[in-house]
Design a protein around this motif. Sequence first.
Motif, PDB file in Angstrom:
ATOM      1  N   GLY A 115     -32.619  10.352 -18.663  1.00  0.00           N
ATOM      2  CA  GLY A 115     -32.380  11.579 -19.418  1.00  0.00           C
ATOM      3  C   GLY A 115     -33.551  12.521 -19.246  1.00  0.00           C
ATOM      4  N   VAL A 149     -34.274  15.582 -20.662  1.00  0.00           N
ATOM      5  CA  VAL A 149     -34.879  16.216 -21.833  1.00  0.00           C
ATOM      6  C   VAL A 149     -35.800  15.246 -22.548  1.00  0.00           C
ATOM      7  N   VAL A 158     -33.942  20.849 -15.205  1.00  0.00           N
ATOM      8  CA  VAL A 158     -33.273  21.222 -16.457  1.00  0.00           C
ATOM      9  C   VAL A 158     -32.948  22.715 -16.464  1.00  0.00           C
ATOM     10  N   GLU A 208     -29.976  17.014 -24.939  1.00  0.00           N
ATOM     11  CA  GLU A 208     -29.341  16.548 -23.714  1.00  0.00           C
ATOM     12  C   GLU A 208     -27.842  16.837 -23.700  1.00  0.00           C
ATOM     13  N   VAL A 224     -27.860  15.954 -17.580  1.00  0.00           N
ATOM     14  CA  VAL A 224     -28.281  14.703 -18.201  1.00  0.00           C
ATOM     15  C   VAL A 224     -28.924  13.775 -17.196  1.00  0.00           C
TER      16      VAL A 224
END
Length: 443
Positions: free
Chosen positions: A90, A92, A139, A204, A212
Motif C-alpha cells: 500500500g 499511502v 501516488v 488508500e 493501491v
Amino acid sequence: MGVHTAGTAVPGTSHATPAVSRGYARLVFALSFGLLLIDYMSRQVLNAVFPLLKAEWLLADAQLGSLSGIVALMVGVLTFPLSLLADRWGRVRSLVVAATVWSLATLGCAVAASYGQMFLGRFLVGVGEAAYGSVGIAVVLSVFPVTLRATLSGAFIAGGAFGSVLGVSIGGVVAQHLGWRWAFGVIGIAGLVMAAVYGIVVKEKRLGPGAVGGSGSSGGRTPIRTLLPRLFCSVSVLCAYIGSGLQMFIAMALLAWMPSFLNRYYAMPTAKAGVVAGAFALITGAGMILCGFVTDRLSRRIRGRKWTVAIICSLGTLVLLTAGFHLPVGPSQLLLIGAGTLLSNATAGPAAAMVANLTPAAVAATAMATLTLANSLLGLAPGPAVTGMLADRMGLLGALRLVPFVAVLSGVAFVIGKLRYEHDLRRSALLPAVTPTNQELST
C-alpha cells in the motif's frame, strides 16, 4: 466534477480516468509535494550546520562527509526494494511510515551527543527517505489524467531542488539564532505534523485500485513475477532510463561545482558563491516544471512529442552550456550558463511520463524507483565525481567545458526511444492497436 481524459484502461496498467475529484487530486499533490520538501530539507539541513558540528565535536572533514553520504547510500540501496514493498503493501501507508521514520530520525539527530549517535540518526533518515520520491510520484500520477504526467512529474521532482535550498537556508538561519540542534528539531517536528495530516487526509481506498498497488482494475492481485520484467522489456523504456540519467549527470555536475566555479573565476566569497549557486539550483527546478508543462501541452494530440521535447532539451543543454563556458567571465557567460542550467534536467518530467506510460500501474512506484536508480547510477553519483577528476587534470573550467557533451549521448537515447515508442506501447498492450481514431489520443 471528476477528472477525465481520453484513453482506454487495460487491467494492470495505467488508468486513464482517475476515480477522484479534481479538488481531492490537487490536495493529494499539495500534501505529497509538502512531504517531499521536508524530505529534502531533512536531508540537506546537515550541510548548513557543518561548521558548528566540526567545532563542537572536533570532527574531521571525512566524518562530516560520511554523515551526508550515508543518507545517499541508503537511498540508493533501498529505493528499489522499498518501492516494490510499497506497491504490494500500500503506497499511502508506506509514505506515512516513511515520513514518520525520517522525521523521528531527524529529531534523534537533534539530541545526538556524539558522532556515532549522529551517524545512526542519519542512517535512519536515509532508510525513511529511500523510497519516498518514487512512491510519492506514483501516488500523484494515479489521481491525475495521463495528459498531465510530464507536468506533475517535473513539478514533483523539482521539489527536490527547492527542498534542498530550503533545508540549507532555513537550517542556517535557525542554527544561527537557536543552535544547530533546533535546526534538526524544527524540521523533524514539521515532518511529523505533515505525516499525520497526510495519513488523515489521503486514504488508500479513495485513490482507486491503480493507486493501491499490486492490483489491476479488476481488483485481482497480479503476480509480481509477471510485472517486474515489464520494467525493462522495451527499448523505449530503457532509453527513457538512460537519457534521463545522462541528463542528470550534467545537472548534478553543475549543482556540485557551481559554487567552486563562481569562487575561482568570479572571485566570489564562499557565502556569496553559495547563494548564487542556490539560485542556479532553483533555475534547474524551474526548468523541470516548465518543460513538464510544455511537454503535456504539446503531447495532447501527438504522443511522440514527449520524446521530441526531451531531444530539444538535450540539444539546448549542449549548445547553451558549451557556448557559455567558452565565453569570457561576465554577465553574458552567466546568462548562457543559466539558460543551459534551465534545460539541464528539464527532461525529468518527460522521462517520468514515458516510464509511467510504458510500465504497469500495479508497479508504478517500482518503475519510478528504477528511474531513480538510473538517475543515481548514471547522473547523481558520477556527475560530480567525474567532473572533479577531470578538473584535477585540466582545471575546473576545462572540465565544465566537457561536461555538456554528455548531452549528445542522452539525445541519442531519446532519439532511439522515440523511434521505438509507438511499437513498444502496442507491444506492451498499454494502448489498443492504433487506428485513425486512436491516433489522436494522448498517452
